[in-house]
Each structure stands twice: as structure tokens, then as C-alpha cells.
Design a protein around this motif. Structure first.
Motif, PDB file in Angstrom:
ATOM      1  N   ASP A  41       2.468   7.681   7.200  1.00 29.00           N
ATOM      2  CA  ASP A  41       1.417   6.716   6.853  1.00 29.00           C
ATOM      3  C   ASP A  41       1.115   5.788   8.016  1.00 29.00           C
ATOM      4  O   ASP A  41      -0.018   5.338   8.173  1.00 29.00           O
ATOM      5  N   VAL A  42       2.144   5.462   8.806  1.00 31.80           N
ATOM      6  CA  VAL A  42       2.036   4.465   9.862  1.00 31.80           C
ATOM      7  C   VAL A  42       2.848   4.933  11.062  1.00 31.80           C
ATOM      8  O   VAL A  42       3.913   5.541  10.898  1.00 31.80           O
ATOM      9  N   ARG A  92       6.857  -8.948  13.564  1.00 31.57           N
ATOM     10  CA  ARG A  92       6.395  -9.747  12.426  1.00 31.57           C
ATOM     11  C   ARG A  92       4.926  -9.437  12.122  1.00 31.57           C
ATOM     12  O   ARG A  92       4.543  -9.229  10.974  1.00 31.57           O
ATOM     13  N   GLU A  93       4.098  -9.413  13.160  1.00 31.42           N
ATOM     14  CA  GLU A  93       2.676  -9.110  12.955  1.00 31.42           C
ATOM     15  C   GLU A  93       2.509  -7.698  12.396  1.00 31.42           C
ATOM     16  O   GLU A  93       1.699  -7.470  11.494  1.00 31.42           O
ATOM     17  N   PHE A  94       3.268  -6.749  12.911  1.00 30.75           N
ATOM     18  CA  PHE A  94       3.231  -5.378  12.408  1.00 30.75           C
ATOM     19  C   PHE A  94       3.583  -5.353  10.923  1.00 30.75           C
ATOM     20  O   PHE A  94       2.866  -4.777  10.107  1.00 30.75           O
ATOM     21  N   TYR A  95       4.667  -6.031  10.569  1.00 27.22           N
ATOM     22  CA  TYR A  95       5.097  -6.084   9.171  1.00 27.22           C
ATOM     23  C   TYR A  95       4.019  -6.702   8.284  1.00 27.22           C
ATOM     24  O   TYR A  95       3.727  -6.205   7.196  1.00 27.22           O
ATOM     25  N   GLN A  96       3.403  -7.778   8.755  1.00 24.71           N
ATOM     26  CA  GLN A  96       2.361  -8.440   7.972  1.00 24.71           C
ATOM     27  C   GLN A  96       1.162  -7.528   7.762  1.00 24.71           C
ATOM     28  O   GLN A  96       0.520  -7.567   6.715  1.00 24.71           O
ATOM     29  N   LYS A  97       0.855  -6.689   8.738  1.00 24.15           N
ATOM     30  CA  LYS A  97      -0.289  -5.784   8.607  1.00 24.15           C
ATOM     31  C   LYS A  97      -0.015  -4.635   7.658  1.00 24.15           C
ATOM     32  O   LYS A  97      -0.921  -4.141   7.014  1.00 24.15           O
ATOM     33  N   ILE A  98       1.243  -4.182   7.600  1.00 25.08           N
ATOM     34  CA  ILE A  98       1.542  -3.039   6.731  1.00 25.08           C
ATOM     35  C   ILE A  98       2.122  -3.428   5.386  1.00 25.08           C
ATOM     36  O   ILE A  98       2.072  -2.641   4.450  1.00 25.08           O
ATOM     37  N   SER A  99       2.671  -4.632   5.240  1.00 24.03           N
ATOM     38  CA  SER A  99       3.369  -4.985   4.008  1.00 24.03           C
ATOM     39  C   SER A  99       2.507  -4.938   2.753  1.00 24.03           C
ATOM     40  O   SER A  99       3.013  -4.568   1.695  1.00 24.03           O
ATOM     41  N   PRO A 100       1.209  -5.275   2.795  1.00 21.83           N
ATOM     42  CA  PRO A 100       0.427  -5.147   1.558  1.00 21.83           C
ATOM     43  C   PRO A 100       0.348  -3.702   1.061  1.00 21.83           C
ATOM     44  O   PRO A 100       0.168  -3.474  -0.122  1.00 21.83           O
ATOM     45  N   GLU A 101       0.505  -2.739   1.958  1.00 26.42           N
ATOM     46  CA  GLU A 101       0.435  -1.332   1.562  1.00 26.42           C
ATOM     47  C   GLU A 101       1.679  -0.868   0.863  1.00 26.42           C
ATOM     48  O   GLU A 101       1.667   0.095   0.117  1.00 26.42           O
ATOM     49  N   PHE A 102       2.796  -1.499   1.162  1.00 30.52           N
ATOM     50  CA  PHE A 102       4.076  -1.004   0.652  1.00 30.52           C
ATOM     51  C   PHE A 102       4.622  -1.998  -0.300  1.00 30.52           C
ATOM     52  O   PHE A 102       5.430  -2.304  -0.781  1.00 30.52           O
TER      53      PHE A 102
END
Length: 86
Positions: A31-32, A76-86
Motif C-alpha cells: 500500500d505504501v 513523524r510526517e510520514f506517519y501522519q500522512k499514512i495513519s488515517p489510512e490504517f
């Protein structure tokens, strides 16, 4: 853990492709994908839906089409960008 100060945690499995294996083939179904090497990411355009370029001083000069990948400056920015998906 999100919401507890500046700390956060997530499981990030790392998978080695191996010698003589196409990275594009090995990444099918992901997915990422994140990398700091645009040449590696570019091969995955159309294979992995969400590509991220980890920005560093040595790759700032590169122009990355926004429809191909998103730049991120930190985990942190990476996590914030993908966290709504997971």
C-alpha cells in the motif's frame, strides 16, 4: 502512541528484496513505500499506490512529480500522512 506527548509508535516491517529480484515485482501488493532514492521510487510508480520520498540534503535538488510521490521530512510526517489510512 499517538496522543501521548511527542512519543509515537508503529510497527514497520522491513523486507529485503534480495539479489536478482525485481523491486517492482517484490513490491506488488504494498500500500505504501518510502525511500530516499528517487531512482528506486520512480520504478514503483503505478505499482505501489502511495510513494513517499524521504527528503535529505542530497535529494533536495530533485523535482518529484506530485502525482508520483510525496516528499516527507521526518518519520513523524510520514506517519501522519499514512495513519488515517490504517
Amino acid at each position: 502512541v499517538p496522543g501521548q506527548g511527542s512519543c509515537f509508535s508503529f510497527v514497520l516491517p522491513l523486507i529485503a528484496v534480495g539479489r536478482d529480484v525485481s523491486k517492482a515485482e517484490a513490491c506488488r501488493g504494498l500500500d505504501v513505500y518510502i525511500d530516499d532514492d528517487w531512482d528506486k521510487l520512480e520504478l514503483l510508480v503505478g505499482v505501489v499506490p502511495r510513494l513517499f520520498l524521504f527528503s535529505w540534503g542530497y535529494n533536495q535538488h530533485l523535482t518529484v512529480p506530485p502525482t508520483s510521490a510525496q516528499r516527507v521530512e521526518s518519520w513523524r510526517e510520514f506517519y501522519q500522512k499514512i495513519s488515517p489510512e490504517f
